[in-house]
Design an enzyme around this catalytic site. Structure first.
Site, short mmCIF file in Angstrom:
data_model
loop_
_atom_site.label_atom_id
_atom_site.label_comp_id
_atom_site.label_asym_id
_atom_site.label_seq_id
_atom_site.Cartn_x
_atom_site.Cartn_y
_atom_site.Cartn_z
N ASP A 104 -26.21 26.22 -1.84
CA ASP A 104 -27.15 26.36 -0.75
C ASP A 104 -28.55 26.68 -1.33
O ASP A 104 -28.98 26.01 -2.26
CB ASP A 104 -26.63 27.45 0.21
CG ASP A 104 -27.33 27.52 1.54
OD1 ASP A 104 -27.05 26.68 2.41
OD2 ASP A 104 -28.16 28.42 1.71
N HIS A 304 -18.83 23.81 3.82
CA HIS A 304 -19.93 24.38 3.07
C HIS A 304 -19.55 25.66 2.33
O HIS A 304 -20.21 26.05 1.39
CB HIS A 304 -21.09 24.67 4.04
CG HIS A 304 -22.40 24.94 3.37
ND1 HIS A 304 -23.04 24.00 2.60
CD2 HIS A 304 -23.20 26.04 3.36
CE1 HIS A 304 -24.17 24.51 2.14
NE2 HIS A 304 -24.29 25.73 2.58
#
Length: 332
Positions: A104, A304
């Protein structure tokens, strides 16, 4: 394993970091950089695996999150400052160079570092997010305003409701974490939030999550994140979004720069960023800046939060990447 917690003043912030119990000398140093809404604890299953593979592992709380202090100024989260945080950590640890692993915002941070300070980077390992994909002629926050003109988009919520978003998330932190973690996972669907009007509260746009424990996360682990953000608040983490246009300007001189630093990429087939925010061929974006992209792997049925959802698979890939790095140190 025992996680050793340390604190140091670096580059204007009081930084918290965790490390394994191996000596700081004699082992390949690996620094794990998280994103939002995470802390060092996002890597707690990877630290033992990498340590057992002969790495000296360090996981900082990134600026603004966890127990690292959180400046209120948006420009305190620009590219140059974040790079100085990581260089300052290396200097404090008396480490000349390290392998950097990022997810991220942590992935963008390590790519920025490798382009600006390649002499301090052995290799980069990116999880989920390839190089920043933004239109070179349009600031990213303007892009996101257009993307979310007719529906909810979390980035616009964070950046257009400064103060309100911080307060709303903190007041409902117990609701936020299970909902957002589930939505970002391979079993959830973040894109359901697009069905809501753009003025919707983020938590109200997220689907309800099933009761814990899940197959990949239990109540105790989730509570660590909740407690951490209840203490720190959300302003620091949200400022990583709010500084996107500033970072975009600082990255422009490096648009055509190539780094010889070896790179590795680990993604997952249900990742929201790879599906919706990085264009048609995201790996090409990474290869453009890191032509020495030595491996690309994808984890099936994961989203994710891949290092939590599929810890064993992620650990195996990271250990294999590290093994390749060690075998090729003389050639790199």
């Amino acid at each position: 394993m025992i996680f050793n917690h340390s604190y140091v003043d670096i580059n204007g912030v009081h930084m918290h970091f965790v490390e394994d119990d191996l000596p700081r000398k004699g082992f390949l140093p690996v620094i794990l950089c998280h994103g939002f809404p995470h802390t060092w604890f996002s890597w707690h299953r990877q630290i033992p695996a990498l340590s057992n593979a002969g790495c000296k592992v360090i996981a900082p709380d990134m600026r603004g999150m966890g127990e690292t202090s959180a400046p209120n100024a948006i420009d305190a989260y620009d590219v140059n400052t974040i790079c100085k945080d990581l260089i300052g950590l290396l200097d404090h640890l008396e480490i000349e160079k390290a392998v950097f692993v990022g997810l991220d915002f942590g992935a963008f941070a390590i790519y920025d570092l490798a382009l600006r300070f390649p002499e301090r980077v052995v290799a980069v390992i990116g999880l989920e997010n390839p190089a920043a994909p933004h239109n070179p002629s349009k600031p990213p926050l303007e892009e996101y305003q257009e993307m979310g003109a007719d529906h909810f988009l979390h980035i616009n919520y964070f950046c257009e409701t400064i103060g309100r978003a911080d307060k709303d998330l903190l007041e409902r932190v117990d609701e936020f974490f299970p909902k957002v973690f589930w939505a970002l996972s391979g079993e959830g669907n973040y894109f359901d939030t697009f069905q809501f009007p753009k003025e919707t509260h983020y938590i109200d746009a997220l689907n309800d999550a099933p009761s814990l424990p899940w197959s990949w996360l239990d109540e105790t682990e989730l509570q660590v994140f909740i407690d951490s953000y209840r203490r720190s608040g959300f302003t620091g983490g949200l400022n990583w979004y709010r500084s996107m246009d500033l970072k975009w300007k600082q990255r422009k001189p490096f648009e055509n720069t190539k780094s010889n630093v070896p790179a590795y990429f680990l993604g997952s087939e249900n990742d929201v960023d790879l599906k919706g925010f990085h264009g048609e061929d995201p790996i090409s974006l990474l290869r453009k800046q890191f032509p020495n992209l030595r491996a690309v792997e994808m984890v099936s049925k994961a989203g994710h939060l891949v290092q939590l959802e599929k810890s064993a698979e992620v650990n195996a890939s990271l250990v294999n990447f590290v093994r390749d790095i060690k075998e090729n140190l003389g050639k790199i």
